[in-house]
Design a protein around this motif. Structure first.
Motif, mmCIF file in Angstrom:
data_model
loop_
_atom_site.group_PDB
_atom_site.id
_atom_site.type_symbol
_atom_site.label_atom_id
_atom_site.label_comp_id
_atom_site.label_asym_id
_atom_site.label_seq_id
_atom_site.Cartn_x
_atom_site.Cartn_y
_atom_site.Cartn_z
ATOM 1 N N PRO A 113 0.803 -1.227 0.000
ATOM 2 C CA PRO A 113 0.000 0.000 0.000
ATOM 3 C C PRO A 113 0.838 1.280 0.000
ATOM 4 O O PRO A 113 0.334 2.339 -0.350
ATOM 5 C CB PRO A 113 -0.833 -0.116 1.282
ATOM 6 C CG PRO A 113 -0.112 -1.090 2.136
ATOM 7 C CD PRO A 113 0.571 -2.042 1.206
ATOM 8 N N TRP A 114 2.111 1.192 0.400
ATOM 9 C CA TRP A 114 2.937 2.407 0.461
ATOM 10 C C TRP A 114 3.642 2.674 -0.859
ATOM 11 O O TRP A 114 4.359 3.650 -0.992
ATOM 12 C CB TRP A 114 3.956 2.312 1.591
ATOM 13 C CG TRP A 114 4.922 1.163 1.463
ATOM 14 C CD1 TRP A 114 6.120 1.203 0.822
ATOM 15 C CD2 TRP A 114 4.758 -0.167 1.961
ATOM 16 N NE1 TRP A 114 6.712 -0.033 0.893
ATOM 17 C CE2 TRP A 114 5.905 -0.898 1.585
ATOM 18 C CE3 TRP A 114 3.752 -0.808 2.678
ATOM 19 C CZ2 TRP A 114 6.075 -2.232 1.907
ATOM 20 C CZ3 TRP A 114 3.932 -2.133 3.002
ATOM 21 C CH2 TRP A 114 5.071 -2.832 2.622
ATOM 22 N N ARG A 115 3.451 1.805 -1.831
ATOM 23 C CA ARG A 115 4.086 2.012 -3.132
ATOM 24 C C ARG A 115 3.023 2.305 -4.176
ATOM 25 O O ARG A 115 1.942 1.716 -4.156
ATOM 26 C CB ARG A 115 4.838 0.754 -3.552
ATOM 27 C CG ARG A 115 6.136 0.554 -2.802
ATOM 28 C CD ARG A 115 6.783 -0.745 -3.233
ATOM 29 N NE ARG A 115 8.091 -0.893 -2.616
ATOM 30 C CZ ARG A 115 9.227 -1.045 -3.309
ATOM 31 N NH1 ARG A 115 9.205 -1.104 -4.617
ATOM 32 N NH2 ARG A 115 10.373 -1.149 -2.681
ATOM 33 N N THR A 116 3.363 3.169 -5.124
ATOM 34 C CA THR A 116 2.464 3.413 -6.244
ATOM 35 C C THR A 116 2.443 2.173 -7.136
ATOM 36 O O THR A 116 3.239 1.260 -6.953
ATOM 37 C CB THR A 116 2.948 4.600 -7.080
ATOM 38 O OG1 THR A 116 4.257 4.288 -7.550
ATOM 39 C CG2 THR A 116 2.998 5.888 -6.274
ATOM 40 N N VAL A 117 1.535 2.170 -8.110
ATOM 41 C CA VAL A 117 1.481 1.056 -9.054
ATOM 42 C C VAL A 117 2.851 0.869 -9.709
ATOM 43 O O VAL A 117 3.381 -0.245 -9.773
ATOM 44 C CB VAL A 117 0.391 1.320 -10.125
ATOM 45 C CG1 VAL A 117 0.526 0.350 -11.274
ATOM 46 C CG2 VAL A 117 -0.991 1.211 -9.502
ATOM 47 N N VAL A 160 5.188 -2.458 -9.375
ATOM 48 C CA VAL A 160 5.613 -3.239 -10.537
ATOM 49 C C VAL A 160 7.140 -3.344 -10.558
ATOM 50 O O VAL A 160 7.704 -4.358 -10.966
ATOM 51 C CB VAL A 160 5.054 -2.612 -11.832
ATOM 52 C CG1 VAL A 160 5.612 -3.307 -13.055
ATOM 53 C CG2 VAL A 160 3.538 -2.691 -11.841
ATOM 54 N N ALA A 161 7.800 -2.299 -10.055
ATOM 55 C CA ALA A 161 9.266 -2.270 -10.064
ATOM 56 C C ALA A 161 9.889 -3.213 -9.033
ATOM 57 O O ALA A 161 11.106 -3.427 -9.046
ATOM 58 C CB ALA A 161 9.752 -0.844 -9.796
ATOM 59 N N LEU A 162 9.061 -3.773 -8.142
ATOM 60 C CA LEU A 162 9.563 -4.529 -6.996
ATOM 61 C C LEU A 162 10.595 -5.610 -7.360
ATOM 62 O O LEU A 162 11.668 -5.677 -6.768
ATOM 63 C CB LEU A 162 8.377 -5.173 -6.272
ATOM 64 C CG LEU A 162 8.636 -5.639 -4.857
ATOM 65 C CD1 LEU A 162 8.859 -4.466 -3.932
ATOM 66 C CD2 LEU A 162 7.453 -6.471 -4.364
ATOM 67 N N GLY A 163 10.244 -6.443 -8.350
ATOM 68 C CA GLY A 163 11.124 -7.556 -8.710
ATOM 69 C C GLY A 163 12.463 -7.069 -9.238
ATOM 70 O O GLY A 163 13.517 -7.577 -8.854
ATOM 71 N N PHE A 188 -2.071 4.930 -6.058
ATOM 72 C CA PHE A 188 -1.788 4.023 -4.958
ATOM 73 C C PHE A 188 -2.793 2.870 -4.987
ATOM 74 O O PHE A 188 -3.916 3.043 -5.451
ATOM 75 C CB PHE A 188 -1.855 4.765 -3.620
ATOM 76 C CG PHE A 188 -0.611 5.547 -3.326
ATOM 77 C CD1 PHE A 188 0.521 4.901 -2.853
ATOM 78 C CD2 PHE A 188 -0.562 6.914 -3.538
ATOM 79 C CE1 PHE A 188 1.678 5.607 -2.590
ATOM 80 C CE2 PHE A 188 0.595 7.627 -3.278
ATOM 81 C CZ PHE A 188 1.721 6.966 -2.804
ATOM 82 N N PRO A 189 -2.391 1.686 -4.491
ATOM 83 C CA PRO A 189 -3.267 0.508 -4.582
ATOM 84 C C PRO A 189 -4.687 0.749 -4.078
ATOM 85 O O PRO A 189 -5.633 0.243 -4.653
ATOM 86 C CB PRO A 189 -2.551 -0.524 -3.725
ATOM 87 C CG PRO A 189 -1.126 -0.156 -3.824
ATOM 88 C CD PRO A 189 -1.088 1.349 -3.917
ATOM 89 N N GLN A 190 -4.824 1.529 -2.990
ATOM 90 C CA GLN A 190 -6.176 1.689 -2.437
ATOM 91 C C GLN A 190 -7.082 2.508 -3.349
ATOM 92 O O GLN A 190 -8.281 2.592 -3.115
ATOM 93 C CB GLN A 190 -6.124 2.306 -1.033
ATOM 94 C CG GLN A 190 -5.612 3.725 -0.966
ATOM 95 C CD GLN A 190 -4.120 3.774 -0.698
ATOM 96 O OE1 GLN A 190 -3.407 2.817 -0.966
ATOM 97 N NE2 GLN A 190 -3.640 4.883 -0.165
#
Lengths: 263, 349
Positions: A102-106, A110-113, A143-145
């Protein structure tokens, strides 16, 4: 790391998965609860295999084993001939819950990996591509929410695809979506799989979904899960839900699941 | 703080304007024309402050105070400005908008100043020297500002060093206990035992264990801050859903990534609750430490002024302390709002 060693994305072949005599159980308060019983399955590169079975039978456990999140009690699982020792970005999971941070934008989700693998600088362009691929253009900064259930699941899919997986593991990814979104995303997932070369392993308890999407249907018994049937679905894409061949298979699958009297 | 993305008032205005010719565009026409309306709140506030000036200046003190005339002048100036703003009526601007929303407070403050002045300096219903008129505080600020300033500086510096040490240590301890089994095994019982102890209870021990009263105070403030931060950080880290870790692991995240990019950001809302609790607790320890041993700071000033029966100075220092503490809390809120802006719309803000 497999993803690092093979640099060029689009030409990577799908992953071959070989599951041999896998048994697995959980320990609950000292009691042993068997979940998987002598499961053997050979998956060829590029196949789209749907695992169908009653709820709670252990299909998702099998996916966790293939993902490398858990280790089987006995038996072996090999990816391209090498035993699976742990999670790897070449085998990416999309869960039933999108589980976006929730603290990361879309964009950052997506950049996580790429960030986890230290590829953010060299592969940054892939983030935008993945977001476009799932139809979330314009939502990179959301944001996810702020997303609907379907959009959140698309973002989760982009987060998986950005890593160029060779095996896409889908654990009831459309299970919590409304039926309209689900039907359109089924077609989109098939299109994504056809465009790339990855192998797909889908857990679902929606018979129609399995028949509409997969090249092969594996039906499991109730817990402990045992393979009851392994059916090749010989039908080209795009498929039609009203196809009598698929309807016949659906009847057969319902019989295997012990639901024949509802036909 | 608003949680809305679109300002509802703005939306309403556009709707009215789109509604057609009937809605006249609202123009500001100062002081002339039929649209003129004074701002009555400002007029009332101005009158209240002028009344305070009148009571202060025209009525003789029972025992003469040095700065009575200056106080009357200040009150008259405030009253005059408020009266002018009230008369100007429909003038607007960002500063004036702020002033106008606090109209009722300005009236109340003017009346309070009048009443305070009357029952202390003029009627002496409240016994001196314990009760001081407003000019007593003014005297403290005008005559003793260098010392007050220095004391405020000392307090803020002491608090800042102690809070920073405590917050950093508490955060690291909390993350370690939340993450590692070994750290939890050793840390949990210690926190369980020491956590509930009021930090002030360490005061006598700290003052003989540490080489100076300053370092002892830093330790106590750090302790007061660190314990709630550690406990809340720990609970934040241990309440991160395991699915967050599954995601990061399948995407190639190693342990370092899981701690820094998953556990810590997910725990941050809890950490801030700990920081707020720690700051409040640090204020208590600061004042007590300064009263007990440190030879500077606002706590020391309070004690010193009281011993000297300078009650005006005491109230003046109390007011400074209130402003300092409240500003620090506001600052922490700003930092939180900045770092946790993603929570807008997710929780009640």
């Amino acid at each position: 790391m497999v993803a690092l060693a093979q640099a060029e994305p689009a030409v990577l072949p799908g992953m071959a998965v070989s599951i041999e005599h896998v048994d697995h159980s959980f320990d609950l308060d000292g009691q042993v609860l068997p979940v998987l019983s002598d499961v053997s399955l050979d998956i060829q590169p590029g196949e789209f295999v749907a695992l169908l079975g009653p709820s709670g039978c252990g299909k998702s456990t099998l996916l966790r084993l293939v993902a490398g999140l858990d280790t089987p009690k006995s038996g072996s699982i090999e990816a391209d001939g090498l035993p699976i020792a742990g999670p790897d970005p070449s085998r990416v999971v999309v869960f039933q819950d999108p589980t976006l941070y929730p603290w990361r934008t879309v964009h950052d989700n997506v950049a996580l990996g790429l960030q986890a693998q230290g590829l953010l600088k060299s592969h940054r362009h892939r983030i935008g591509e993945a977001i476009s691929l799932v139809g979330l253009d314009g939502f990179a900064k959301a944001f996810p929410q702020q997303l609907s259930g379907g959009m959140a699941q698309r973002a989760a899919l982009a987060r998986a695809l950005v890593n160029d997986p060779r095996l896409l593991i889908l654990d009831e990814p459309l299970g919590k979506l409304d039926s309209i979104t689900r039907i359109s995303m089924q077609s989109e997932l098939v299109a994504l799989w056809q465009r790339s070369n990855f192998t797909t392993l889908l857990v679902t308890h929606d018979i129609e979904e399995a028949l509409f999407m997969a090249t092969r249907l594996v039906v499991f018994s109730g817990r402990p899960a045992r393979i009851k049937a392994d059916i090749v679905i010989e039908r080209p894409y795009p498929r039609h839900r009203s196809d009598p061949y698929l309807t016949g298979l659906r009847h057969k699958a319902m019989e295997l699941l012990g639901l024949a009297e509802t036909w | 703080m608003s949680m809305c993305w679109a300002d509802p008032m703005e939306t309403a205005n556009t709707l009215v304007l789109r509604g057609g010719a009937k809605a006249a565009p609202h123009r500001t026409i100062p002081a002339v024309g039929t649209n003129y309306a004074p701002w009555y709140g400002g007029l009332l506030a101005g009158l209240a402050w002028l009344a305070a000036a009148l009571v202060t200046g025209a009525w003789d003190d029972v025992n003469e105070w040095t700065y009575t005339a200056q106080l009357a002048a200040i009150e008259a100036a405030i009253g005059g400005v408020l009266l002018a703003v009230g008369l100007a009526g429909s003038l607007s601007g960002p500063v004036l908008a702020r002033v106008k929303t606090s109209g009722a407070w300005l009236v109340a403050l003017g009346l309070a100043a009048t009443g305070w002045e009357a029952v202390t300096a003029k009627l002496m219903w409240l016994p001196p020297p314990f009760f001081v008129p407003p000019q007593g505080l003014l005297e403290a600020y005008l005559d003793d500002w260098p010392r007050l300033f220095e004391c405020a500086y000392h307090s803020i510096a002491l608090l800042g060093v102690g809070f920073a040490f405590g917050a950093a240590t508490g955060f690291v301890v909390g993350v370690s206990i939340g993450w590692s089994r070994a750290a939890a095994y050793w840390g949990h019982p210690i926190l369980r035992l020491i956590g509930p102890l009021p930090p002030v209870a360490w005061l006598p021990v700290a003052f003989f264990l540490f080489p100076s009263s300053w370092s002892a105070s830093v330790f106590l403030i750090a302790l007061a801050t660190g314990i709630p931060v550690a406990i809340l950080t720990w609970s934040g880290v241990s309440s991160v859903p395991s699915s967050y870790y599954d995601i990061a692991r399948t995407l190639g995240g190693k342990e370092r990534f899981l701690v820094l990019r998953v556990a810590i950001p997910a725990a941050l809302p809890h950490v801030f609750v700990g920081l707020f609790m720690g700051l409040t607790s640090a204020f208590v320890v600061l004042v007590v430490a300064e009263m007990m041993g440190v030879k500077a700071g606002l706590g020391w000033y309070l004690q010193w002024a009281q011993g000297w029966a300078a009650y005006g100075n005491m109230y003046a220092a109390l007011l400074v302390m209130a402003v300092v503490c409240s500003s620090l809390v506001t600052l922490l809120f700003k930092v939180r709002n900045h770092l946790l802006s993603w929570q807008k719309g997710l929780v009640r803000w």
